[in-house]
Every structure is written in structure tokens, then in C-alpha cells.
Design a protein around this motif. Structure first.
Motif, short mmCIF file in Angstrom:
data_model
loop_
_atom_site.label_atom_id
_atom_site.label_comp_id
_atom_site.label_asym_id
_atom_site.label_seq_id
_atom_site.Cartn_x
_atom_site.Cartn_y
_atom_site.Cartn_z
N ASN A 45 41.14 38.71 29.19
CA ASN A 45 40.12 39.50 29.89
C ASN A 45 38.78 39.31 29.19
OD1 ASN A 45 40.26 41.22 27.60
ND2 ASN A 45 41.91 42.37 28.56
N THR A 46 37.72 39.62 29.90
CA THR A 46 36.38 39.55 29.31
C THR A 46 35.63 40.82 29.67
OG1 THR A 46 35.27 38.57 31.22
CG2 THR A 46 36.32 37.03 29.69
N GLU A 47 34.55 41.07 28.95
CA GLU A 47 33.73 42.25 29.25
C GLU A 47 33.05 42.12 30.61
OE1 GLU A 47 30.98 43.09 26.16
OE2 GLU A 47 32.56 43.34 24.65
N TRP A 50 36.52 39.92 34.09
CA TRP A 50 37.68 39.06 34.35
C TRP A 50 38.91 39.68 33.72
CZ3 TRP A 50 40.16 35.30 36.68
CH2 TRP A 50 41.28 34.74 36.07
N ASP A 51 40.04 39.64 34.46
CA ASP A 51 41.32 40.08 33.90
C ASP A 51 42.40 39.21 34.52
OD1 ASP A 51 43.74 41.40 33.23
OD2 ASP A 51 42.61 43.26 32.90
N ALA A 52 43.14 38.49 33.67
CA ALA A 52 44.17 37.57 34.19
C ALA A 52 45.24 38.33 34.96
CB ALA A 52 44.79 36.79 33.02
N ARG A 53 45.50 39.59 34.56
CA ARG A 53 46.50 40.38 35.29
C ARG A 53 46.04 40.65 36.71
NH1 ARG A 53 46.62 43.97 30.03
NH2 ARG A 53 44.47 43.45 30.47
N THR A 54 44.73 40.91 36.87
CA THR A 54 44.20 41.11 38.22
C THR A 54 44.38 39.84 39.05
OG1 THR A 54 42.54 42.57 37.25
CG2 THR A 54 42.15 41.85 39.50
N ALA A 55 44.19 38.69 38.39
CA ALA A 55 44.35 37.41 39.11
C ALA A 55 45.79 37.26 39.59
CB ALA A 55 43.97 36.25 38.19
N VAL A 56 46.74 37.63 38.73
CA VAL A 56 48.16 37.56 39.11
C VAL A 56 48.45 38.51 40.28
CG1 VAL A 56 50.47 38.25 38.32
CG2 VAL A 56 49.06 36.73 36.91
N ARG A 57 47.91 39.72 40.21
CA ARG A 57 48.16 40.70 41.26
C ARG A 57 47.51 40.25 42.57
NH1 ARG A 57 46.23 45.26 38.89
NH2 ARG A 57 44.27 45.12 40.02
N ARG A 74 42.54 28.59 38.71
CA ARG A 74 41.59 28.44 39.82
C ARG A 74 40.71 29.69 39.96
NH1 ARG A 74 45.35 26.52 43.94
NH2 ARG A 74 45.40 24.40 43.15
N GLN A 75 41.35 30.87 39.88
CA GLN A 75 40.57 32.11 39.98
C GLN A 75 39.60 32.26 38.81
OE1 GLN A 75 42.18 35.84 41.29
NE2 GLN A 75 44.12 34.88 41.87
N TRP A 76 40.04 31.81 37.63
CA TRP A 76 39.15 31.88 36.47
C TRP A 76 37.93 30.98 36.68
CZ3 TRP A 76 36.85 33.96 32.67
CH2 TRP A 76 36.23 33.21 31.68
N HIS A 77 38.16 29.78 37.19
CA HIS A 77 37.04 28.86 37.40
C HIS A 77 36.08 29.38 38.46
CE1 HIS A 77 38.16 25.96 34.48
NE2 HIS A 77 39.38 25.83 34.99
N LYS A 78 36.64 30.02 39.47
CA LYS A 78 35.78 30.60 40.50
C LYS A 78 34.95 31.74 39.90
CE LYS A 78 35.67 32.66 45.10
NZ LYS A 78 34.70 33.68 44.63
N HIS A 79 35.60 32.58 39.10
CA HIS A 79 34.91 33.69 38.43
C HIS A 79 33.76 33.15 37.57
CE1 HIS A 79 34.56 37.58 36.29
NE2 HIS A 79 34.39 36.84 35.21
N THR A 115 32.13 30.85 29.85
CA THR A 115 33.38 31.24 29.22
C THR A 115 33.50 32.75 29.08
OG1 THR A 115 32.36 30.96 27.04
CG2 THR A 115 33.61 29.10 27.90
N GLY A 116 32.51 33.47 29.62
CA GLY A 116 32.61 34.92 29.62
C GLY A 116 32.25 35.58 28.30
#
Ligand SMILES: [Zn+2]
Length: 231
Positions: A45-47, A50-57, A74-79, A115-116
Motif C-alpha cells: 500500500n502507499t499513502e 494504493w492498496d493491493a488488497r483493494t486490487a484483489v477485491r 496491471r491495476q498498479w500500473h494504471k494507478h 512508485t507512490g
């Protein structure tokens, strides 16, 4: 994400989508290896939200297929791309004459946004900085300056004529170049010129003067007073 974070993410995913749950220790280890391989440089996660768990959900509620590491990547790169799109390069603190440092600082800031590690700079560069008196700003606009004040100051030694006009505007002094010079006939906005006449009456020299003709300053002073009286 390190292995511990990946393991935590997979445990969360197993609760959201039980099909992805691995109970065999060997299979679980393989799953952690595979996810870590692809998501090692994606933060948990970042301030910046971004939260990887949200991406999974998000994936679980929008796709019939179990999430793969690439779905999270993919969601991280879009973010990251969205953040960079909102980012305006702030003015580097490096010396603008030191091109390498200047460039390195700009790219470093963009990388940190990507990179957040820092939020995007959403302020438009031109409106940042000290508030400018509206009258001064109107005069600066008339001169046509759109360069941020700090850069302009750095550049001023390369453009002495404009620098002198801007200094006059900021300090409220008359700007000789705002009026035409009746002595050498330099039009408004153009510096005065030294005209040397040859014996035959033709112009021999046409050099720019560093300072305006004194009568032009008098004209500009009168013009400024006239404007201030009218205002
Ligand atoms: Zn002149």
C-alpha cells in the motif's frame, strides 16, 4: 511486496475468493514464489491510496476468473500512470545551468510519483509561488512573461533588456520600453539604438544601447503618472 506481504495478500485473497486458497504447504509456497516473482516491486500500500488488497477485491467482484498476479500488476500500473498524469513537474532546486543535476532531479521526482513514494504535484507551476500584486501581474502580462519567477531570475542575465523591464514593473518604476523613443525612434518594446550618421547622411551604426535614451525615460515616467492618475 516481500514474501511476508505476499503471503498476507494471498491469505486475504483466499477469503475473498476461496477458489484461490492453497492448503498444501508446497502449493502455498509455489503460489507465494510465483506472486512474489511478479509483484516484488509493487508496494502493498502507499499513502497515495494504493492498496493491493483493494486490487484483489476489485478483481474478485468484476471478473469471473481467479485473480492472477498480472491482474494486480496491471491495476498498479494504471494507478501509477493516473498519478503521473496528474503530476506537474515542480521546479527543481538544482542549478539550471547544471543540466545533469536538473534533469536527474526532474526524473527522480517523476519516478517517486510513479512508485507512490510521493504524491503528484497537482499545482500548476505557473500559479505557484508568492502572490503577485494584480497591477504588477498586469504589467508582467503585458511584457508577455509566462516563465516562473525563479527561472526568470536565473535567466535574467541572458536577457538584460527584459530583466530591466520586469524589475521596473515589480518595483513600480516607469518602464522606458513601454513607450516609443522619440530620440532614436525605437518602437515600444524595442531597446534604444545608437545611430551614427556618416558624412553623407546614411546610418553607419545601429547598435543596441544597454540603457534607454534619457528622454524616453522621461516620456515613460509621464505616461506612468498619467495611468496612475486615470486609475
Ligand atoms: Zn532611444
Amino acid at each position: 511486496m516481500d514474501r511476508r506481504e505476499i503471503a498476507g495478500l494471498l491469505a486475504y485473497m483466499g477469503r475473498v475468493d476461496p477458489r484461490t486458497r492453497r492448503t498444501d504447504p508446497g502449493e502455498l509456497r509455489d503460489q507465494v514464489d510465483q506472486w512474489q516473482e511478479l509483484l516484488g516491486d509493487v508496494p502493498l500500500n502507499t499513502e497515495s491510496g494504493w492498496d493491493a488488497r483493494t486490487a484483489v477485491r476489485t478483481h474478485a467482484v468484476s471478473s469471473p476468473y481467479p485473480a492472477l498476479p498480472v491482474d494486480v500488476a496491471r491495476q498498479w500500473h494504471k494507478h501509477s500512470a493516473d498519478r503521473l498524469a496528474r503530476h506537474t513537474d515542480p521546479l527543481p532546486s538544482a542549478d539550471p545551468d547544471d543540466v545533469e543535476s536538473w534533469r536527474a532531479e526532474l526524473l527522480g521526482t517523476r519516478q517517486a510519483v510513479l512508485t507512490g513514494q510521493r504524491p503528484p504535484n497537482e499545482q500548476r507551476a505557473i500559479t505557484s509561488g508568492a502572490t503577485v500584486d494584480p497591477a504588477v501581474e498586469a504589467r508582467l502580462r503585458a511584457i508577455g512573461s509566462v516563465i516562473p519567477p525563479k527561472v526568470r531570475a536565473e535567466l535574467s542575465r541572458f536577457r538584460p533588456t527584459r530583466a530591466a523591464r520586469e524589475a521596473a514593473a515589480v518595483e513600480g518604476r516607469p518602464d522606458p520600453l513601454a513607450v516609443r523613443c522619440e530620440w532614436c525612434h525605437a518602437p515600444a518594446g524595442e531597446p534604444c539604438r545608437n545611430r551614427r550618421m556618416g558624412l553623407d547622411g546614411d546610418a553607419r551604426g545601429n547598435a543596441r544601447r544597454a540603457t534607454p535614451h534619457p528622454s524616453r525615460l522621461d516620456l515613460a515616467t509621464a505616461e506612468l503618472q498619467r495611468q496612475e492618475t486615470a486609475a
